[in-house]
Scaffold this motif. Structure first.
Motif, PDB file in Angstrom:
ATOM      1  N   ILE A   1       0.899  -1.268   0.036  1.00 39.04           N
ATOM      2  CA  ILE A   1      -0.063  -0.081  -0.148  1.00 39.04           C
ATOM      3  C   ILE A   1       0.848   1.257  -0.042  1.00 39.04           C
ATOM      4  N   GLN A   2       1.758   1.036   0.874  1.00 43.85           N
ATOM      5  CA  GLN A   2       2.611   2.322   0.875  1.00 43.85           C
ATOM      6  C   GLN A   2       3.478   2.631  -0.453  1.00 43.85           C
ATOM      7  N   SER A   3       3.901   1.360  -1.154  1.00 42.60           N
ATOM      8  CA  SER A   3       4.727   1.773  -2.285  1.00 42.60           C
ATOM      9  C   SER A   3       3.902   2.046  -3.431  1.00 42.60           C
ATOM     10  N   ASN A   4       2.707   1.510  -3.715  1.00 41.98           N
ATOM     11  CA  ASN A   4       1.731   1.642  -4.697  1.00 41.98           C
ATOM     12  C   ASN A   4       0.621   3.001  -4.559  1.00 41.98           C
ATOM     13  N   GLY A   5       0.787   3.498  -3.354  1.00 43.67           N
ATOM     14  CA  GLY A   5      -0.069   4.522  -2.985  1.00 43.67           C
ATOM     15  C   GLY A   5       0.395   5.826  -3.085  1.00 43.67           C
ATOM     16  N   GLY A   6       1.656   5.994  -3.598  1.00 43.16           N
ATOM     17  CA  GLY A   6       2.109   7.405  -3.835  1.00 43.16           C
ATOM     18  C   GLY A   6       2.502   8.063  -2.622  1.00 43.16           C
ATOM     19  N   SER A   7       2.761   7.264  -1.645  1.00 36.78           N
ATOM     20  CA  SER A   7       3.232   7.897  -0.308  1.00 36.78           C
ATOM     21  C   SER A   7       4.495   8.494  -0.378  1.00 36.78           C
ATOM     22  N   THR A   8       4.599   9.691   0.117  1.00 36.21           N
ATOM     23  CA  THR A   8       5.966  10.494   0.441  1.00 36.21           C
ATOM     24  C   THR A   8       6.520  10.115   1.680  1.00 36.21           C
ATOM     25  N   PHE A   9       6.177   9.232   2.357  1.00 39.36           N
ATOM     26  CA  PHE A   9       6.559   8.888   3.798  1.00 39.36           C
ATOM     27  C   PHE A   9       8.227   8.319   3.570  1.00 39.36           C
ATOM     28  N   SER A  10       8.883   8.646   4.486  1.00 40.85           N
ATOM     29  CA  SER A  10      10.193   8.193   4.450  1.00 40.85           C
ATOM     30  C   SER A  10      10.449   6.539   4.186  1.00 40.85           C
ATOM     31  N   GLU A  11      11.665   6.368   3.633  1.00 44.12           N
ATOM     32  CA  GLU A  11      12.013   4.905   3.325  1.00 44.12           C
ATOM     33  C   GLU A  11      11.844   4.029   4.626  1.00 44.12           C
ATOM     34  N   ASN A  12      11.747   2.763   4.173  1.00 43.53           N
ATOM     35  CA  ASN A  12      11.603   1.577   5.313  1.00 43.53           C
ATOM     36  C   ASN A  12      10.518   2.092   6.495  1.00 43.53           C
ATOM     37  N   SER A  13       9.487   2.596   5.797  1.00 41.96           N
ATOM     38  CA  SER A  13       8.356   3.128   7.043  1.00 41.96           C
ATOM     39  C   SER A  13       7.368   2.003   7.375  1.00 41.96           C
ATOM     40  N   VAL A  14       7.797   0.541   6.986  1.00 47.12           N
ATOM     41  CA  VAL A  14       7.064  -0.691   7.521  1.00 47.12           C
ATOM     42  C   VAL A  14       8.304  -1.473   7.999  1.00 47.12           C
TER      43      VAL A  14
END
Length: 129
Positions: A23-36
């Motif tokens: 979801i993070q990867s495909n959702g266009g999230s601009t959150f920092s790397e390795n957020s999961v």
């Protein structure tokens, strides 16, 4: 989970955490790397989970870390990894079938407390037998 920091407790193969990372990867999230972060206490299980992260090309949003429920105090505003280093609390905690023995439930609750930011959200599903 989009745009949130996420920990999966007791990841096993990491399915729940992999979905969050997808979801993070495909959702266009601009959150920092390795957020999961997928966690488990077993190093061999974590190697498998890291392999699953790589197989699903989610290395840019997901990682693994050893977390032992029994090393969490239930009173801290951080969680401890296998090296005893403090890690920041997260916005979302995911846990699916993380309790193997009834006596693990208090330690699991302590881990949940220490990993989750105040006001954060936890999604926990555990079998009753």
């Amino acid at each position: 989970v989009l745009g949130k920091s996420v920990v999966e407790l007791g990841s096993g193969c990491g399915l729940t955490g992999l979905v969050a990372a997808g979801i993070q990867s495909n959702g266009g999230s601009t959150f920092s790397e390795n957020s999961v972060t997928l966690t488990d206490f077993n190093p061999t299980v974590l190697e498998n989970a890291q392999g699953n992260i790589h197989l699903n090309t989610l290395d840019h949003v997901a990682t693994t870390s050893e977390l032992d429920f029994y090393k969490q105090s239930g009173k801290a505003n951080c969680w401890l990894d296998d090296k005893g280093e403090s890690r920041e609390q997260v916005d979302v905690v995911l846990a699916a079938d993380m309790i193997c023995q009834p006596e693990d439930s208090v330690a699991a609750a302590n881990a949940l407390h220490d990993t989750l930011k105040p006001g954060g959200t936890a999604f926990c599903v555990c079998a009753d037998s």
